[in-house]
Design an enzyme around this catalytic site. Sequence first.
Site, PDB file in Angstrom:
ATOM      1  N   ARG A   1       9.062  67.965  33.338  1.00  0.00           N
ATOM      2  CA  ARG A   1       8.740  67.112  32.268  1.00  0.00           C
ATOM      3  C   ARG A   1       7.282  66.542  32.313  1.00  0.00           C
ATOM      4  NH1 ARG A   1      13.614  65.241  29.204  1.00  0.00           N
ATOM      5  NH2 ARG A   1      14.891  67.022  29.697  1.00  0.00           N
TER       6      ARG A   1
ATOM      7  N   GLU B   1       5.459  64.372  31.292  1.00  0.00           N
ATOM      8  CA  GLU B   1       5.253  62.841  30.587  1.00  0.00           C
ATOM      9  C   GLU B   1       4.094  62.662  30.730  1.00  0.00           C
ATOM     10  OE1 GLU B   1       7.783  61.762  29.481  1.00  0.00           O
ATOM     11  OE2 GLU B   1       9.692  62.649  30.293  1.00  0.00           O
TER      12      GLU B   1
ATOM     13  N   ARG C   1      10.519  54.374  34.533  1.00  0.00           N
ATOM     14  CA  ARG C   1      11.941  55.415  34.664  1.00  0.00           C
ATOM     15  C   ARG C   1      11.714  56.808  34.332  1.00  0.00           C
ATOM     16  NH1 ARG C   1      15.260  54.313  29.244  1.00  0.00           N
ATOM     17  NH2 ARG C   1      13.829  54.539  27.836  1.00  0.00           N
ATOM     18  N   HIS C   2      10.197  57.290  34.148  1.00  0.00           N
ATOM     19  CA  HIS C   2      10.026  58.447  33.920  1.00  0.00           C
ATOM     20  C   HIS C   2       9.373  59.388  35.031  1.00  0.00           C
ATOM     21  CE1 HIS C   2      10.714  57.206  29.794  1.00  0.00           C
ATOM     22  NE2 HIS C   2      11.129  58.503  29.417  1.00  0.00           N
TER      23      HIS C   2
ATOM     24  N   GLU D   1      19.202  54.350  29.426  1.00  0.00           N
ATOM     25  CA  GLU D   1      19.847  55.693  29.520  1.00  0.00           C
ATOM     26  C   GLU D   1      19.894  56.485  30.801  1.00  0.00           C
ATOM     27  OE1 GLU D   1      17.504  58.129  26.745  1.00  0.00           O
ATOM     28  OE2 GLU D   1      18.465  59.892  27.953  1.00  0.00           O
TER      29      GLU D   1
ATOM     30  N   SER E   1      22.039  62.085  28.100  1.00  0.00           N
ATOM     31  CA  SER E   1      22.290  62.540  26.798  1.00  0.00           C
ATOM     32  C   SER E   1      23.023  63.498  26.594  1.00  0.00           C
ATOM     33  CB  SER E   1      20.851  62.372  26.005  1.00  0.00           C
ATOM     34  OG  SER E   1      20.403  63.391  26.344  1.00  0.00           O
TER      35      SER E   1
ATOM     36  N   ARG F   1      18.054  58.413  37.866  1.00  0.00           N
ATOM     37  CA  ARG F   1      18.293  57.358  37.015  1.00  0.00           C
ATOM     38  C   ARG F   1      19.663  56.771  37.305  1.00  0.00           C
ATOM     39  NH1 ARG F   1      16.188  57.758  31.257  1.00  0.00           N
ATOM     40  NH2 ARG F   1      14.109  58.366  31.785  1.00  0.00           N
TER      41      ARG F   1
HETATM   42  O1  4AD Z   1      17.821  63.162  27.298  1.00  0.00           O
HETATM   43  P1  4AD Z   1      17.347  64.379  28.090  1.00  0.00           P
HETATM   44  O2  4AD Z   1      15.918  64.917  27.661  1.00  0.00           O
HETATM   45  O3  4AD Z   1      18.269  65.500  27.654  1.00  0.00           O
HETATM   46  C1  4AD Z   1      18.415  66.875  28.012  1.00  0.00           C
HETATM   47  O4  4AD Z   1      17.660  67.553  28.900  1.00  0.00           O
HETATM   48  C2  4AD Z   1      19.420  67.596  27.296  1.00  0.00           C
HETATM   49  N1  4AD Z   1      19.202  69.202  27.436  1.00  0.00           N
HETATM   50  C3  4AD Z   1      20.996  66.990  27.712  1.00  0.00           C
HETATM   51  C4  4AD Z   1      22.055  67.759  27.249  1.00  0.00           C
HETATM   52  O5  4AD Z   1      22.754  68.189  27.786  1.00  0.00           O
HETATM   53  N2  4AD Z   1      22.151  67.534  25.921  1.00  0.00           N
HETATM   54  O6  4AD Z   1      17.461  64.253  29.441  1.00  0.00           O
HETATM   55  C5  4AD Z   1      18.740  63.983  29.985  1.00  0.00           C
HETATM   56  C6  4AD Z   1      18.658  62.960  31.126  1.00  0.00           C
HETATM   57  C7  4AD Z   1      18.283  61.598  30.689  1.00  0.00           C
HETATM   58  O7  4AD Z   1      19.374  60.891  30.071  1.00  0.00           O
HETATM   59  C8  4AD Z   1      17.792  60.865  31.727  1.00  0.00           C
HETATM   60  O8  4AD Z   1      18.723  60.360  32.594  1.00  0.00           O
HETATM   61  C9  4AD Z   1      17.207  62.048  32.333  1.00  0.00           C
HETATM   62  O9  4AD Z   1      17.683  63.319  32.123  1.00  0.00           O
HETATM   63  N3  4AD Z   1      15.484  62.272  32.353  1.00  0.00           N
HETATM   64  C10 4AD Z   1      14.844  61.863  33.031  1.00  0.00           C
HETATM   65  N4  4AD Z   1      14.730  61.228  34.195  1.00  0.00           N
HETATM   66  C11 4AD Z   1      13.691  60.963  34.876  1.00  0.00           C
HETATM   67  N5  4AD Z   1      12.225  61.304  34.590  1.00  0.00           N
HETATM   68  C12 4AD Z   1      12.326  61.874  33.227  1.00  0.00           C
HETATM   69  N6  4AD Z   1      10.995  61.960  32.607  1.00  0.00           N
HETATM   70  C13 4AD Z   1      13.343  62.094  32.416  1.00  0.00           C
HETATM   71  N7  4AD Z   1      13.751  62.627  31.129  1.00  0.00           N
HETATM   72  C14 4AD Z   1      14.995  62.594  31.216  1.00  0.00           C
END
Ligand code: 4AD
Length: 466
Positions: A238, A240, A246-247, A389, A392, A440
């Site tokens: 990502r 970001e 947390r990212h 979170e 998701s 996380r």
């Molecule tokens: O919420 P996210 O973006 O959801 C998806 O990627 C969907 N494809 C999931 C699905 O099957 N519907 O990311 C899922 C999880 C988040 O809840 C969080 O725990 C983690 O990935 N996450 C990160 N962890 C660390 N750094 C980041 N930048 C994160 N972005 C998401």
Amino acid sequence: GKKWTELKNLTDLLKDQVVLIRGRAQTIRAVGKKMAFIVVRERGFTVQCVLNVSPGAVSPQMVKYATGLSRESIVDVEGVVSVPAQSITGATQQVEIQVKKLYCVNKAVPTLPVNIEDAARSEVDIEKALQAGEQLVRVNQDTRLNFRVLDMRTPANQGIFRVQCQVENIFRQFLLSEGFVGIHTPKLIAGSSEGGSAVFRLDYKGTPACLAQSPQLHKQMSICGDFGRVFEIGPVFRAEDSFTHRHLCEFTGLDVEMEIKEHYSEVMDIVDRLFVAMFDCLNENCSKELEAINRQYPFEKLKYLRNTLRLTFEEGVQMLKEAGVEIDPLGDLNTESERKLGQLVLEKYGTEFYILHRYPLAVRPFYTMPCYDNPSYSNSFDVFIRGEEIISGAQRVHVPEYLSERAQACGIDVKTISTYIDSFRYGAPPHGGFGVGLERVVMLFCALNNIRKTSLFPRDPQRITP
Ligand code: 4AD
């Protein structure tokens, strides 16, 4: 070969026996010319080794040699296990080794950029020491991360990454036992998988491409390929922009995708049983690791119910409203309101782990299935630990025409995902799934304050080394 003893197994059961250990010289202290103490450490366990000049034991030259060793050098020690009258403060093992032989296998540089003992101290301990006038350097996060190979040696870090390994292991074992198949999807893909701007773009032999923001598209395609239930453990990228606690720009995703027979609650059932099993297992099997983490970063055991609480988004909004927090009922929750709701849920239901479902459609990705009874909402959910979170998930749109329409409505260039959309034209069952951030989970299970603590070599907007 020789028989080696691991430090963690050094107990009074070995009293009077000769043992051979290898570890790092954590501290070296001379007492006059005839005695020296070396605290040796291995994987977070420490033992005090005593060099005492006497015939048949060690020579004065040996004591001199020992006291000249640099900290963190790798040493082999052979000696007799003894049980001291008083407990040894500062060492994890309550026996000593009366040294007969000592070898330095490989020396460390004389001055280290991070002192492991300082790096291992808790905040409370540091405060106390400072008040007592002790000279010490507080090791800040950037220093830790710059010299991660040193920082990794603290007992807490040894614990954190062992707990992380267990989380991954339990995830895999549980899903295998439920008939899921482990898969690997490509990380080099043609278009963004989650939409939005947080994507690393690259040049794929002259074609624009990206690093996968999730296995989303391909895990769904595996369901179209008749695998029924799949999971994946793999890297997620990502791009970001924001620097938060947390990212990360790269993290480990634990992903699940499965056919749904009747209702998206079937996916939440898996979340529920998987995580209750995981928490139970961590508490039971990782007590030593959790204790080590707790000594440096004190935390309270996670409170969770046998049957995970499920609240609808509307119920959540209502709870917040009653507590005086105004929320757009069709918008998203911000970090602050998520935290607040976590507190309210804890007070009302006594759990720090719960599922919030039926999110407004507008705040979910294009592939999310709207609710049949009210298309302003969706068959989707987030899962929280201690108000933050970790997951998701959702039911997905499995009708290709509608999927294409949703993607367009969300501003996605449908050409870049045409093979994905086409997959649903050849017979696609209703399905859903979820994604978990491994770092996380560990961070929040242990109530740590920063995700960088649970990433071995974190990648964030300002860091791509070491
Ligand atoms: O919420 P996210 O973006 O959801 C998806 O990627 C969907 N494809 C999931 C699905 O099957 N519907 O990311 C899922 C999880 C988040 O809840 C969080 O725990 C983690 O990935 N996450 C990160 N962890 C660390 N750094 C980041 N930048 C994160 N972005 C998401």
